[in-house]
Structure formats: C-alpha cells, structure tokens
Motif scaffolding. Structure first.
Motif, PDB file in Angstrom:
ATOM      1  N   SER A  80     -16.849 -24.982 -18.576  1.00  0.00           N
ATOM      2  CA  SER A  80     -16.026 -26.183 -18.419  1.00  0.00           C
ATOM      3  C   SER A  80     -15.413 -26.161 -17.032  1.00  0.00           C
ATOM      4  O   SER A  80     -15.497 -25.158 -16.323  1.00  0.00           O
ATOM      5  CB  SER A  80     -14.926 -26.223 -19.482  1.00  0.00           C
ATOM      6  N   PHE A  81     -14.761 -27.267 -16.648  1.00  0.00           N
ATOM      7  CA  PHE A  81     -14.189 -27.334 -15.303  1.00  0.00           C
ATOM      8  C   PHE A  81     -13.114 -26.278 -15.074  1.00  0.00           C
ATOM      9  O   PHE A  81     -12.843 -25.908 -13.944  1.00  0.00           O
ATOM     10  CB  PHE A  81     -13.643 -28.733 -15.008  1.00  0.00           C
ATOM     11  N   SER A  82     -12.512 -25.765 -16.143  1.00  0.00           N
ATOM     12  CA  SER A  82     -11.431 -24.793 -15.983  1.00  0.00           C
ATOM     13  C   SER A  82     -11.852 -23.349 -16.262  1.00  0.00           C
ATOM     14  O   SER A  82     -11.037 -22.438 -16.135  1.00  0.00           O
ATOM     15  CB  SER A  82     -10.263 -25.169 -16.897  1.00  0.00           C
ATOM     16  N   SER A  83     -13.104 -23.127 -16.621  1.00  0.00           N
ATOM     17  CA  SER A  83     -13.534 -21.748 -16.887  1.00  0.00           C
ATOM     18  C   SER A  83     -13.764 -21.016 -15.565  1.00  0.00           C
ATOM     19  O   SER A  83     -14.002 -21.638 -14.537  1.00  0.00           O
ATOM     20  CB  SER A  83     -14.803 -21.741 -17.749  1.00  0.00           C
ATOM     21  N   PRO A  84     -13.716 -19.694 -15.585  1.00  0.00           N
ATOM     22  CA  PRO A  84     -13.857 -18.915 -14.350  1.00  0.00           C
ATOM     23  C   PRO A  84     -15.219 -19.067 -13.674  1.00  0.00           C
ATOM     24  O   PRO A  84     -15.315 -19.022 -12.468  1.00  0.00           O
ATOM     25  CB  PRO A  84     -13.652 -17.475 -14.791  1.00  0.00           C
ATOM     26  N   GLY A  85     -16.274 -19.221 -14.442  1.00  0.00           N
ATOM     27  CA  GLY A  85     -17.599 -19.377 -13.870  1.00  0.00           C
ATOM     28  C   GLY A  85     -18.388 -18.084 -13.828  1.00  0.00           C
ATOM     29  O   GLY A  85     -17.831 -17.000 -13.916  1.00  0.00           O
ATOM     30  N   ALA A  86     -19.691 -18.235 -13.709  1.00  0.00           N
ATOM     31  CA  ALA A  86     -20.608 -17.105 -13.618  1.00  0.00           C
ATOM     32  C   ALA A  86     -21.454 -17.303 -12.364  1.00  0.00           C
ATOM     33  O   ALA A  86     -22.182 -18.282 -12.246  1.00  0.00           O
ATOM     34  CB  ALA A  86     -21.492 -17.034 -14.851  1.00  0.00           C
ATOM     35  N   ARG A  87     -21.306 -16.395 -11.409  1.00  0.00           N
ATOM     36  CA  ARG A  87     -22.053 -16.500 -10.146  1.00  0.00           C
ATOM     37  C   ARG A  87     -23.438 -15.902 -10.324  1.00  0.00           C
ATOM     38  O   ARG A  87     -23.587 -14.783 -10.816  1.00  0.00           O
ATOM     39  CB  ARG A  87     -21.325 -15.794  -9.016  1.00  0.00           C
ATOM     40  N   ILE A  88     -24.441 -16.652  -9.889  1.00  0.00           N
ATOM     41  CA  ILE A  88     -25.818 -16.203  -9.976  1.00  0.00           C
ATOM     42  C   ILE A  88     -26.438 -16.288  -8.581  1.00  0.00           C
ATOM     43  O   ILE A  88     -26.457 -17.360  -7.968  1.00  0.00           O
ATOM     44  CB  ILE A  88     -26.637 -17.055 -10.975  1.00  0.00           C
ATOM     45  N   ALA A  89     -26.909 -15.157  -8.080  1.00  0.00           N
ATOM     46  CA  ALA A  89     -27.592 -15.131  -6.797  1.00  0.00           C
ATOM     47  C   ALA A  89     -28.953 -15.799  -6.957  1.00  0.00           C
ATOM     48  O   ALA A  89     -29.684 -15.508  -7.913  1.00  0.00           O
ATOM     49  CB  ALA A  89     -27.751 -13.695  -6.303  1.00  0.00           C
ATOM     50  N   VAL A  90     -29.298 -16.670  -6.030  1.00  0.00           N
ATOM     51  CA  VAL A  90     -30.558 -17.409  -6.155  1.00  0.00           C
ATOM     52  C   VAL A  90     -31.478 -17.165  -4.956  1.00  0.00           C
ATOM     53  O   VAL A  90     -32.474 -17.856  -4.785  1.00  0.00           O
ATOM     54  CB  VAL A  90     -30.316 -18.925  -6.340  1.00  0.00           C
ATOM     55  N   ARG A  91     -31.168 -16.136  -4.189  1.00  0.00           N
ATOM     56  CA  ARG A  91     -32.009 -15.840  -3.032  1.00  0.00           C
ATOM     57  C   ARG A  91     -32.263 -14.375  -2.937  1.00  0.00           C
ATOM     58  O   ARG A  91     -31.561 -13.526  -3.343  1.00  0.00           O
ATOM     59  CB  ARG A  91     -31.302 -16.341  -1.779  1.00  0.00           C
ATOM     60  N   PRO A 148     -30.034 -13.820 -17.964  1.00  0.00           N
ATOM     61  CA  PRO A 148     -28.931 -14.588 -18.551  1.00  0.00           C
ATOM     62  C   PRO A 148     -27.568 -14.018 -18.161  1.00  0.00           C
ATOM     63  O   PRO A 148     -27.404 -12.805 -18.035  1.00  0.00           O
ATOM     64  CB  PRO A 148     -29.157 -14.465 -20.057  1.00  0.00           C
ATOM     65  N   VAL A 149     -26.632 -14.931 -17.947  1.00  0.00           N
ATOM     66  CA  VAL A 149     -25.254 -14.555 -17.639  1.00  0.00           C
ATOM     67  C   VAL A 149     -24.339 -15.553 -18.342  1.00  0.00           C
ATOM     68  O   VAL A 149     -24.654 -16.738 -18.442  1.00  0.00           O
ATOM     69  CB  VAL A 149     -25.015 -14.509 -16.111  1.00  0.00           C
ATOM     70  N   ALA A 150     -23.219 -15.047 -18.877  1.00  0.00           N
ATOM     71  CA  ALA A 150     -22.344 -15.872 -19.705  1.00  0.00           C
ATOM     72  C   ALA A 150     -21.093 -16.307 -18.962  1.00  0.00           C
ATOM     73  O   ALA A 150     -20.577 -15.592 -18.100  1.00  0.00           O
ATOM     74  CB  ALA A 150     -21.946 -15.103 -20.958  1.00  0.00           C
ATOM     75  N   ASP A 151     -20.615 -17.472 -19.324  1.00  0.00           N
ATOM     76  CA  ASP A 151     -19.284 -17.949 -18.977  1.00  0.00           C
ATOM     77  C   ASP A 151     -18.760 -18.648 -20.222  1.00  0.00           C
ATOM     78  O   ASP A 151     -19.321 -19.676 -20.632  1.00  0.00           O
ATOM     79  CB  ASP A 151     -19.303 -18.910 -17.787  1.00  0.00           C
ATOM     80  N   GLY A 152     -17.759 -18.077 -20.839  1.00  0.00           N
ATOM     81  CA  GLY A 152     -17.261 -18.630 -22.096  1.00  0.00           C
ATOM     82  C   GLY A 152     -18.340 -18.524 -23.160  1.00  0.00           C
ATOM     83  O   GLY A 152     -18.990 -17.491 -23.306  1.00  0.00           O
ATOM     84  N   GLU A 153     -18.560 -19.609 -23.878  1.00  0.00           N
ATOM     85  CA  GLU A 153     -19.556 -19.622 -24.958  1.00  0.00           C
ATOM     86  C   GLU A 153     -20.973 -19.903 -24.455  1.00  0.00           C
ATOM     87  O   GLU A 153     -21.931 -19.724 -25.189  1.00  0.00           O
ATOM     88  CB  GLU A 153     -19.178 -20.674 -26.011  1.00  0.00           C
ATOM     89  N   PHE A 154     -21.104 -20.363 -23.210  1.00  0.00           N
ATOM     90  CA  PHE A 154     -22.427 -20.689 -22.687  1.00  0.00           C
ATOM     91  C   PHE A 154     -23.073 -19.482 -22.024  1.00  0.00           C
ATOM     92  O   PHE A 154     -22.416 -18.684 -21.353  1.00  0.00           O
ATOM     93  CB  PHE A 154     -22.356 -21.817 -21.664  1.00  0.00           C
TER      94      PHE A 154
END
Length: 164
Positions: free
Chosen positions: A153-164, A39-45
């Motif tokens: 949300s569209f304006s949140s920084p985001g959480a990068r997840i490696a998938v490979r 699990p990795v967070a961005d904002g409340e998600f």
C-alpha cells in the motif's frame, strides 16, 4: 459545533495519512536484497519481478499510440496475496530508481494499454491468488533502472528489488 469538530477530525486524518511528508529518518524500504525472479514480501503481498525492458518508444493499440516524455521502462511483476483477506494492488504506489537515485512513478494510462490480456491490477486479489502484469514507468531517454520498490500500500515500507 459537533459538525465542525467532525470536519476538523476528518481533515486531520486526511492530512496525517495522505498529505503529510514522510519523515526523512523513516526507512523507505525494510526488505533489501531482492532480485529478479526471486519472491520478496511487503506486508501481505509477495512480489516477483521477472523482467525489465527499458527504451520502449511507445505503447498502445491499433487506435492509440502513447509516447512517453522520455522512454518507457516496462517491469513484469507477479503479485501474490499471501494474506487471509482480499486486497487491492495499487500500481501508483510502486516506484522505480536509476543509478543516480532518481525516483520514477508509474504511468497508469500506459499500463492500461500494456495490460490488455492481464487481470486488471485494480481488481481485488483473493487470498492465495496471484496476478501478473506490467508496470510502466516514463523515464528520461537512455535511462536504465537499477531497482524497483514494490509496496503493498502507499504507506507500507516497500520491498526493494534489484533489476540490473
């Protein structure tokens, strides 16, 4: 005069929050180092990607077959609302990247056919609740994804997840 002022303020607000370009110096992602099944967070998600399948030639049901321009990459994701208020998950804010850094957006029409048994991503997610679903990206044929950036949300920084 007051009406014109209200219209100008509304137009300025739309431009600022929706139409303006991102600052090139602004980091797109604040959380790096995420990986599959963690699990990795961005904002409340809080997001967990459990699988990625690329090279899918079509999606649909017995009545409709949707074919991508290239091929589909399907990303299985669990979204948990770790906040105290109900929130919406916007699949259009999610991005995927290949090894060359090319960015791909979701295909909402294809997501409708892939997520027939899952709670709709458009439904509110209550505090403490979680939904599972599949994001669908239309990518050039033979493309492999190396990371997905998930956003509250569209304006949140985001959480990068490696998938490979």
């Amino acid at each position: 005069m007051a009406g014109v002022l209200v219209v100008l303020l509304a137009a300025g607000g739309v431009w600022y929050f929706v139409l303006r370009d991102r600052d090139d110096d602004q980091p797109i992602v604040t959380t790096a180092g995420g990986e599959l099944n963690k699990p990795v967070a961005d904002g409340e998600f809080v997001f967990t990607i459990s699988g990625v399948r690329c090279g899918v030639p079509k999606v649909g049901d017995e009545f409709v077959d949707l074919e991508p321009e290239g091929s589909y990459c399907l990303v299985d994701v669990l979204v948990k609302n770790g906040g105290t208020t109900p929130e919406y998950f916007d699949s259009t804010s999610q991005k995927a990247y290949d090894a060359a850094g090319n960015e791909f957006e979701t295909d909402m029409q294809a997501e409708v056919f892939v997520n027939t048994d899952a709670q709709n991503f458009l439904d509110q997610i209550n505090p403490g609740a979680q939904v599972k679903g599949t994001l669908v990206f239309d990518v050039p044929a033979k493309t492999s994804l190396v990371s997905v950036v998930l956003h509250e949300s569209f304006s949140s920084p985001g959480a990068r997840i490696a998938v490979r």
